[in-house]
Design a protein around this motif. Structure first.
Motif, PDB file in Angstrom:
ATOM      1  N   THR A 449       0.805  -1.232   0.000  1.00 49.63           N
ATOM      2  CA  THR A 449       0.000   0.000   0.000  1.00 49.63           C
ATOM      3  C   THR A 449       0.831   1.271   0.000  1.00 49.63           C
ATOM      4  N   THR A 453      -0.310   3.716  -2.898  1.00 51.33           N
ATOM      5  CA  THR A 453      -0.882   5.030  -2.565  1.00 51.33           C
ATOM      6  C   THR A 453      -0.117   6.140  -3.271  1.00 51.33           C
ATOM      7  N   ARG A 461       5.520  10.299  -1.128  1.00 56.79           N
ATOM      8  CA  ARG A 461       5.226  10.141   0.302  1.00 56.79           C
ATOM      9  C   ARG A 461       6.370  10.615   1.186  1.00 56.79           C
ATOM     10  N   TYR A 470      -1.575  13.882   1.164  1.00 53.34           N
ATOM     11  CA  TYR A 470      -1.314  12.442   1.161  1.00 53.34           C
ATOM     12  C   TYR A 470      -2.361  11.752   2.029  1.00 53.34           C
ATOM     13  N   PRO A 472      -3.864   8.111   2.605  1.00 52.40           N
ATOM     14  CA  PRO A 472      -3.904   6.670   2.333  1.00 52.40           C
ATOM     15  C   PRO A 472      -5.301   6.073   2.489  1.00 52.40           C
ATOM     16  N   ILE A 477      -7.954   4.334  -3.318  1.00 55.75           N
ATOM     17  CA  ILE A 477      -7.044   3.293  -2.829  1.00 55.75           C
ATOM     18  C   ILE A 477      -7.851   2.104  -2.306  1.00 55.75           C
TER      19      ILE A 477
END
Length: 537
Positions: A449, A453, A461, A470, A472, A477
């Motif tokens: 992930t 992501t 990131r 950002y 997640p 996603i």
């Protein structure tokens, strides 16, 4: 009593005296000298000592926080061996006839500014690294120690920012928590805090006047309280005790299945980066290892690790886990994980460049050496192999051709190998979208992930400026994860998550509802995740 809020890095409650941590600022004075050779000799001696210190920090970090978190010190040591950096220092000493301290200071500033002005975020991040190594060399030249002394009593450390070297050197028995003004939730220091289990906040507008005052860190809410009143203190003492009781409760879950009340079984595995992490895996009762990052063997070596050297590491892990599943990811080097002997060229966008399976498929002998070691180790335990950064069916089929060839060669020479599951990481949008096709080719999926992501949201990131963007938990996603799980099950294979999101307790129930079969998390997160799953209907 005043309350301040920041971004939470790790949960928990800390109560104690605040200690404001000030970095030793080296004041560099320009001095004329005719003894250029003597100054170069002083510089070389200081540089060698700095490299020795960094190797020592690497070993310390390796034992305390694992290989992945220790890598930064190896990177710093390599930077001190860079020809351009060293040539600049020596040229300034000889051409300007100045002292070594001044030459290092100027070189550090120049290189730091050069990196800061680059467009690529990876190279921008190297700006702080150059400053850090330059300060280290100057401190040695000035005869100063670099120890991060925080005193004799447990304290909450408050600082503008903390370098990984400073965090690692602090006495962990005296470090209750830390709060910084700067930093990113994906910075090396933040990762160290999570690994060490220390409550931490970033993005707090700090004040030196707090020094010596009583503070409370609420790592669950992202809150700092300075000079709490009696009511707040009593409340947080109770919360702290409750947290300790919760920790004891989690310990009672050892030996129990990770299964919902309705009978849905989840494989709860651990991520590791080095055989030295095995103790934490056993201590936290993980059912297996869902991600063993094999690249530590390459990053620690000065040349390509041999087949026997790799076999020794894989065999140790397989034997220690005593029949439990051990999923080993093949070499994932490149991007921010560099080994000089690979001679990888600098790239404008290394996160999307020549890395992982792309290196393996274009340097087949390196790949085959690792596969031979993995298949040989499979005779000693329950090993599975996982291939990273897949984007197409053709890549998987080429991998299967190479792995079949390696197996046949081993069997032909009388080498015993075990039954080996082979799967792929789903960490690119391309792999997620064609997961229905990929599922026909492999035994399992493990969803990475972190990169998924990053690539899906088009957000680096590691870039702290993008923290607010950002996300997640973005629905894109989560829908992608659901699609991958469904496509896996349609073909009769299992799907797991081995990225940071797997340990996100806010999403555990949703992942189980999606039908996830396996979650692989840092060892410290195993029991908290188990509790959530067991409490689910």
């Amino acid at each position: 009593m005043k309350e301040y809020f920041g971004k939470k890095i790790f949960g928990g409650i800390a109560i104690g005296k605040i200690s404001f941590y000030s970095k030793n600022q080296n004041v560099v004075v320009r001095k004329k000298t005719e003894d250029s050779e003597g100054e170069i000799a002083r510089y070389e001696a200081a540089r060698e000592k700095a490299i020795e210190q960094l190797h020592g920090l690497y070993e310390k970090a390796l034992k305390e926080v694992g290989e992945m978190n220790a890598e930064i010190f190896e990177v710093h040591a390599m930077m001190l061996e860079d020809d351009d950096y060293n040539d600049s220092v020596k040229n300034i000493i000889t051409s300007q006839k100045v002292n070594a301290e001044y030459a290092v200071g100027v070189t550090g500033d120049n290189f730091s500014e050069m990196f800061a002005n680059m467009e690529d975020d990876y190279f921008k991040a190297r700006s702080a690294d150059v400053k850090d190594i330059s300060e280290r060399v100057i401190s040695i030249l000035c005869g100063k120690t670099s120890d991060s002394d925080i005193g004799d009593e447990p304290v909450i450390v408050v600082a503008d920012d903390l370098a990984p070297s400073e965090t690692v050197q602090m006495d962990k028995t005296k470090l209750l928590a830390f709060v910084t003004k700067f930093g990113s939730s994906n910075s090396h220091t933040a990762i160290l805090a999570r690994t060490m289990g220390i409550p931490a906040l970033i993005g707090v507008d700090i004040d030196e006047e707090w020094n010596g005052k009583t503070g409370i860190i609420d790592g669950f809410e992202g809150k700092l309280i300075v000079e709490p009143d009696e009511a707040a203190m009593n409340d947080y003492v109770k919360k702290q005790e409750a947290a300790k009781e919760q920790k004891k409760l989690l310990q009672s879950l050892k030996g129990k299945d990770t299964v919902t009340k309705s009978g849905k079984q989840i494989k709860l595995y651990a991520n590791i980066g080095n055989p030295s992490d095995l103790a934490a895996v056993v201590q936290n009762d993980a059912a297996g290892i869902g991600l063993f990052r094999s690249e530590f063997l390459y990053l620690e070596a000065s040349d390509y690790p041999t087949e026997d050297e790799q076999l020794k590491a894989y065999k140790q892990v397989a034997e220690t886990m005593a029949g439990k599943k051990v999923i080993i990811r093949t070499l994932d080097i490149g991007a921010d994980k560099q080994a000089d002997y690979f001679n990888l060229e600098k790239e404008e966008n290394p996160a999307m460049g020549y890395r992982a399976i792309r290196i393996c498929l274009t340097r087949e002998e390196v790949f085959k050496t690792q596969l031979r070691a993995l298949y040989r180790a499979s005779a000693y335990g329950n090993i599975a192999i996982m291939y990273p950064m897949i984007t197409s069916v053709d890549e998987v089929r080429r991998i299967k051709e190479i792995s079949k060839q390696v197996r046949e060669e081993l069997v032909a020479t009388g080498v015993e190998i075990g039954e080996v599951e082979e799967g792929i990481m789903i960490e690119t949008p391309a792999a997620a979208i064609i997961s229905d096709l990929l599922a026909k080719e492999v035994d399992f999926f493990s969803i990475g992930t972190n990169d998924l992501t990053q690539y899906t949201l088009a957000i680096d990131r590691q870039n702290s400026k993008l923290d607010e963007f950002y996300n997640p938990h973005h629905e894109a996603i989560l829908r992608m994860i659901k699609m991958v799980i469904d496509n896996a099950h349609k073909e009769g294979i299992w799907a797991g998550i081995c990225g940071e999101l797997g340990a996100d307790t806010e999403l555990t129930e949703r992942f189980v509802e999606m039908g996830i079969d396996e979650l692989s998390v840092s060892p410290a997160c195993v029991l908290p995740i188990r509790k959530i799953v067991r409490d689910m209907d």
